[in-house]
Design a protein around this motif. Structure first.
Motif, PDB file in Angstrom:
ATOM      1  N   ALA A 169       0.806  -1.218   0.000  1.00  0.00           N
ATOM      2  CA  ALA A 169       0.000   0.000   0.000  1.00  0.00           C
ATOM      3  C   ALA A 169       0.840   1.270   0.000  1.00  0.00           C
ATOM      4  CB  ALA A 169      -0.940  -0.001   1.201  1.00  0.00           C
ATOM      5  N   THR A 170       2.003   1.223   0.649  1.00  0.00           N
ATOM      6  CA  THR A 170       2.845   2.417   0.749  1.00  0.00           C
ATOM      7  C   THR A 170       3.721   2.645  -0.478  1.00  0.00           C
ATOM      8  OG1 THR A 170       4.583   1.165   1.876  1.00  0.00           O
ATOM      9  CG2 THR A 170       2.928   2.264   3.266  1.00  0.00           C
ATOM     10  N   GLY A 171       3.712   1.706  -1.425  1.00  0.00           N
ATOM     11  CA  GLY A 171       4.555   1.837  -2.607  1.00  0.00           C
ATOM     12  C   GLY A 171       5.926   1.218  -2.452  1.00  0.00           C
ATOM     13  N   PHE A 172       6.191   0.583  -1.307  1.00  0.00           N
ATOM     14  CA  PHE A 172       7.500  -0.027  -1.072  1.00  0.00           C
ATOM     15  C   PHE A 172       7.810  -1.094  -2.114  1.00  0.00           C
ATOM     16  CE2 PHE A 172      10.232  -3.279   0.741  1.00  0.00           C
ATOM     17  CZ  PHE A 172      11.223  -2.573   1.389  1.00  0.00           C
ATOM     18  N   VAL A 173       6.867  -2.000  -2.341  1.00  0.00           N
ATOM     19  CA  VAL A 173       7.097  -3.082  -3.304  1.00  0.00           C
ATOM     20  C   VAL A 173       7.287  -2.506  -4.701  1.00  0.00           C
ATOM     21  CG1 VAL A 173       6.111  -5.147  -4.358  1.00  0.00           C
ATOM     22  CG2 VAL A 173       5.859  -4.766  -1.903  1.00  0.00           C
ATOM     23  N   ARG A 174       6.427  -1.568  -5.087  1.00  0.00           N
ATOM     24  CA  ARG A 174       6.532  -0.926  -6.406  1.00  0.00           C
ATOM     25  C   ARG A 174       7.906  -0.282  -6.588  1.00  0.00           C
ATOM     26  NH1 ARG A 174       3.413   4.028  -5.885  1.00  0.00           N
ATOM     27  NH2 ARG A 174       5.406   4.661  -4.952  1.00  0.00           N
ATOM     28  N   ASP A 175       8.358   0.452  -5.580  1.00  0.00           N
ATOM     29  CA  ASP A 175       9.630   1.166  -5.681  1.00  0.00           C
ATOM     30  C   ASP A 175      10.811   0.203  -5.749  1.00  0.00           C
ATOM     31  OD1 ASP A 175       8.163   3.478  -5.569  1.00  0.00           O
ATOM     32  OD2 ASP A 175       8.658   3.938  -3.478  1.00  0.00           O
ATOM     33  N   GLU A 176      10.742  -0.894  -5.013  1.00  0.00           N
ATOM     34  CA  GLU A 176      11.848  -1.857  -5.033  1.00  0.00           C
ATOM     35  C   GLU A 176      11.915  -2.602  -6.359  1.00  0.00           C
ATOM     36  OE1 GLU A 176      14.328  -2.095  -3.054  1.00  0.00           O
ATOM     37  OE2 GLU A 176      13.558  -0.633  -1.623  1.00  0.00           O
ATOM     38  N   LEU A 177      10.760  -2.882  -6.953  1.00  0.00           N
ATOM     39  CA  LEU A 177      10.771  -3.480  -8.289  1.00  0.00           C
ATOM     40  C   LEU A 177      11.414  -2.525  -9.289  1.00  0.00           C
ATOM     41  CD1 LEU A 177       7.199  -5.034  -8.357  1.00  0.00           C
ATOM     42  CD2 LEU A 177       9.343  -6.318  -8.427  1.00  0.00           C
ATOM     43  N   ALA A 178      11.044  -1.247  -9.207  1.00  0.00           N
ATOM     44  CA  ALA A 178      11.618  -0.244 -10.117  1.00  0.00           C
ATOM     45  C   ALA A 178      13.118  -0.111  -9.886  1.00  0.00           C
ATOM     46  CB  ALA A 178      10.927   1.100  -9.909  1.00  0.00           C
ATOM     47  N   ARG A 179      13.541  -0.145  -8.632  1.00  0.00           N
ATOM     48  CA  ARG A 179      14.970  -0.033  -8.319  1.00  0.00           C
ATOM     49  C   ARG A 179      15.758  -1.184  -8.930  1.00  0.00           C
ATOM     50  NH1 ARG A 179      15.996   2.974  -4.118  1.00  0.00           N
ATOM     51  NH2 ARG A 179      14.135   2.238  -3.036  1.00  0.00           N
ATOM     52  N   SER A 180      15.095  -2.344  -9.025  1.00  0.00           N
ATOM     53  CA  SER A 180      15.740  -3.522  -9.616  1.00  0.00           C
ATOM     54  C   SER A 180      15.686  -3.521 -11.136  1.00  0.00           C
ATOM     55  CB  SER A 180      15.060  -4.794  -9.106  1.00  0.00           C
ATOM     56  OG  SER A 180      15.122  -4.897  -7.706  1.00  0.00           O
ATOM     57  N   GLY A 181      14.951  -2.581 -11.711  1.00  0.00           N
ATOM     58  CA  GLY A 181      14.790  -2.550 -13.164  1.00  0.00           C
ATOM     59  C   GLY A 181      13.876  -3.643 -13.669  1.00  0.00           C
ATOM     60  N   VAL A 182      12.943  -4.090 -12.838  1.00  0.00           N
ATOM     61  CA  VAL A 182      12.063  -5.215 -13.167  1.00  0.00           C
ATOM     62  C   VAL A 182      10.661  -4.701 -13.467  1.00  0.00           C
ATOM     63  CG1 VAL A 182      10.940  -7.269 -12.254  1.00  0.00           C
ATOM     64  CG2 VAL A 182      13.362  -6.894 -11.825  1.00  0.00           C
ATOM     65  N   ALA A 183      10.100  -5.143 -14.593  1.00  0.00           N
ATOM     66  CA  ALA A 183       8.721  -4.806 -14.934  1.00  0.00           C
ATOM     67  C   ALA A 183       7.821  -5.938 -14.460  1.00  0.00           C
ATOM     68  CB  ALA A 183       8.576  -4.603 -16.443  1.00  0.00           C
ATOM     69  N   ALA A 184       7.225  -5.767 -13.307  1.00  0.00           N
ATOM     70  CA  ALA A 184       6.303  -6.755 -12.749  1.00  0.00           C
ATOM     71  C   ALA A 184       5.160  -6.013 -12.077  1.00  0.00           C
ATOM     72  CB  ALA A 184       7.018  -7.670 -11.762  1.00  0.00           C
ATOM     73  N   THR A 185       4.071  -6.704 -11.847  1.00  0.00           N
ATOM     74  CA  THR A 185       2.858  -6.099 -11.327  1.00  0.00           C
ATOM     75  C   THR A 185       2.753  -6.300  -9.814  1.00  0.00           C
ATOM     76  OG1 THR A 185       1.717  -6.526 -13.399  1.00  0.00           O
ATOM     77  CG2 THR A 185       0.347  -6.071 -11.489  1.00  0.00           C
ATOM     78  N   VAL A 186       2.595  -5.208  -9.077  1.00  0.00           N
ATOM     79  CA  VAL A 186       2.314  -5.316  -7.657  1.00  0.00           C
ATOM     80  C   VAL A 186       0.913  -5.910  -7.489  1.00  0.00           C
ATOM     81  CG1 VAL A 186       2.082  -4.088  -5.460  1.00  0.00           C
ATOM     82  CG2 VAL A 186       3.787  -3.341  -7.145  1.00  0.00           C
ATOM     83  N   ALA A 187       0.790  -6.897  -6.619  1.00  0.00           N
ATOM     84  CA  ALA A 187      -0.515  -7.544  -6.415  1.00  0.00           C
ATOM     85  C   ALA A 187      -1.500  -6.548  -5.800  1.00  0.00           C
ATOM     86  CB  ALA A 187      -0.353  -8.748  -5.507  1.00  0.00           C
ATOM     87  N   PRO A 188      -2.776  -6.679  -6.134  1.00  0.00           N
ATOM     88  CA  PRO A 188      -3.778  -5.789  -5.545  1.00  0.00           C
ATOM     89  C   PRO A 188      -3.923  -6.055  -4.051  1.00  0.00           C
ATOM     90  CG  PRO A 188      -4.833  -7.549  -6.781  1.00  0.00           C
ATOM     91  CD  PRO A 188      -3.366  -7.655  -7.058  1.00  0.00           C
ATOM     92  N   PRO A 189      -4.571  -5.126  -3.332  1.00  0.00           N
ATOM     93  CA  PRO A 189      -4.784  -5.334  -1.888  1.00  0.00           C
ATOM     94  C   PRO A 189      -5.540  -6.625  -1.634  1.00  0.00           C
ATOM     95  CG  PRO A 189      -5.324  -3.075  -2.520  1.00  0.00           C
ATOM     96  CD  PRO A 189      -5.099  -3.833  -3.794  1.00  0.00           C
ATOM     97  N   SER A 190      -5.206  -7.270  -0.519  1.00  0.00           N
ATOM     98  CA  SER A 190      -5.892  -8.499  -0.167  1.00  0.00           C
ATOM     99  C   SER A 190      -7.291  -8.207   0.318  1.00  0.00           C
ATOM    100  CB  SER A 190      -5.107  -9.222   0.930  1.00  0.00           C
ATOM    101  OG  SER A 190      -5.839 -10.301   1.456  1.00  0.00           O
ATOM    102  N   ALA A 191      -8.221  -9.077  -0.047  1.00  0.00           N
ATOM    103  CA  ALA A 191      -9.608  -8.912   0.384  1.00  0.00           C
ATOM    104  C   ALA A 191      -9.851  -9.557   1.747  1.00  0.00           C
ATOM    105  CB  ALA A 191     -10.548  -9.532  -0.631  1.00  0.00           C
ATOM    106  N   ARG A 192      -8.861 -10.330   2.232  1.00  0.00           N
ATOM    107  CA  ARG A 192      -9.096 -11.049   3.476  1.00  0.00           C
ATOM    108  C   ARG A 192      -8.638 -10.265   4.680  1.00  0.00           C
ATOM    109  NH1 ARG A 192      -4.610 -15.923   2.912  1.00  0.00           N
ATOM    110  NH2 ARG A 192      -2.738 -14.672   3.228  1.00  0.00           N
TER     111      ARG A 192
END
Length: 239
Positions: free
Chosen positions: A216-239
């Motif tokens: 939610a804070t963008g940590f995962v998104r930012d770390e993927l970008a830092r690695s130069g990796v194009a991957a999708t952050v999973a949506p928020p969990s419904a549980r």
């Protein structure tokens, strides 16, 4: 030094958070065993800081080795695709990253799409114990799965009809060899944080909530970008 919190004692009973990192999946981890990096390394460091304990990383080259480390009690936390075959030994958080499994074939193959794979006589190379090995083993009805240390190696060595793997490294393989990807992706791989199956439920819930916070804070998104990796952050969990 202050005593570990009750939560830290549950999750890291040795006083150190022991985490296994799979360097065999370049979307999630890069570098070397001596100097690993990537989104999983960053999450591991963040969890250790959150718990207030030291971090110890154990690097391996395949998902099956990650699974063996967590089920064997050698580590406290792992990063694996959430697959039913692994749930006997591991309890998973909701996914933090979604990646795709795709097929690669020769440029002149008569196969034109992923929906043509599951036929009698078709042989597919997979990395032994990978998420896509587990998925294809339970879902294919006619095609044969051929397991090896590297899917593309056995594909070439045995002249198989296709190789299965994670999209990003398969795209690099195609660019280097002139082969082609069969669209669409045959599976969505739900990369999750894994904990020992017998861990206290409240501890699992706490780790799950922390992973949601990192998304939610963008940590995962930012770390993927830092690695130069194009991957999708999973949506928020419904549980």
């Amino acid at each position: 030094m202050p005593s570990p919190s009750p939560l830290a004692t549950l999750i890291a009973p040795t006083g150190t958070l022991r985490v296994v990192i799979n360097l065999g999946n370049p979307v999630l981890a890069q570098g070397t065993a001596e100097d690993p990096r990537g989104v999983t390394v960053a999450i591991a460091r963040s969890v250790a800081d959150w718990l207030g304990v030291p971090l110890q990383l154990h690097c391996v080259d395949a998902a099956r080795d990650s699974y063996a480390a967590i089920t064997g009690g050698r580590v406290d936390l792992c990063f694996l695709a959430n697959e039913p075959a692994r749930e006997e030994g591991v309890v998973f958080t909701a996914p933090y990253v979604l990646i795709e499994g795709v097929y690669v074939t020769d440029a002149d193959s008569p196969l034109t799409g992923a929906d043509e794979i599951d036929r009698d006589g078709v042989r597919i190379g997979v990395r032994d114990g990978s998420a896509y090995d587990l998925f294809l083993t339970r879902s294919l009805r006619h095609a044969e799965v051929v397991r090896a240390d590297e899917a593309t190696d056995v594909f070439e060595e045995q002249g198989l009809d296709a190789a299965a793997g994670v999209r990003q490294p398969m795209e690099e393989y195609v660019a280097a060899t002139g082969r082609r990807i069969l669209e669409p992706a045959f599976m969505e791989i739900r990369q999750s944080v894994g904990l020992p199956r017998g861990l206290d439920a409240e501890a699992v819930a706490a780790v799950s909530a922390y992973v949601e916070e990192l998304k939610a804070t963008g940590f995962v998104r930012d770390e993927l970008a830092r690695s130069g990796v194009a991957a999708t952050v999973a949506p928020p969990s419904a549980r």
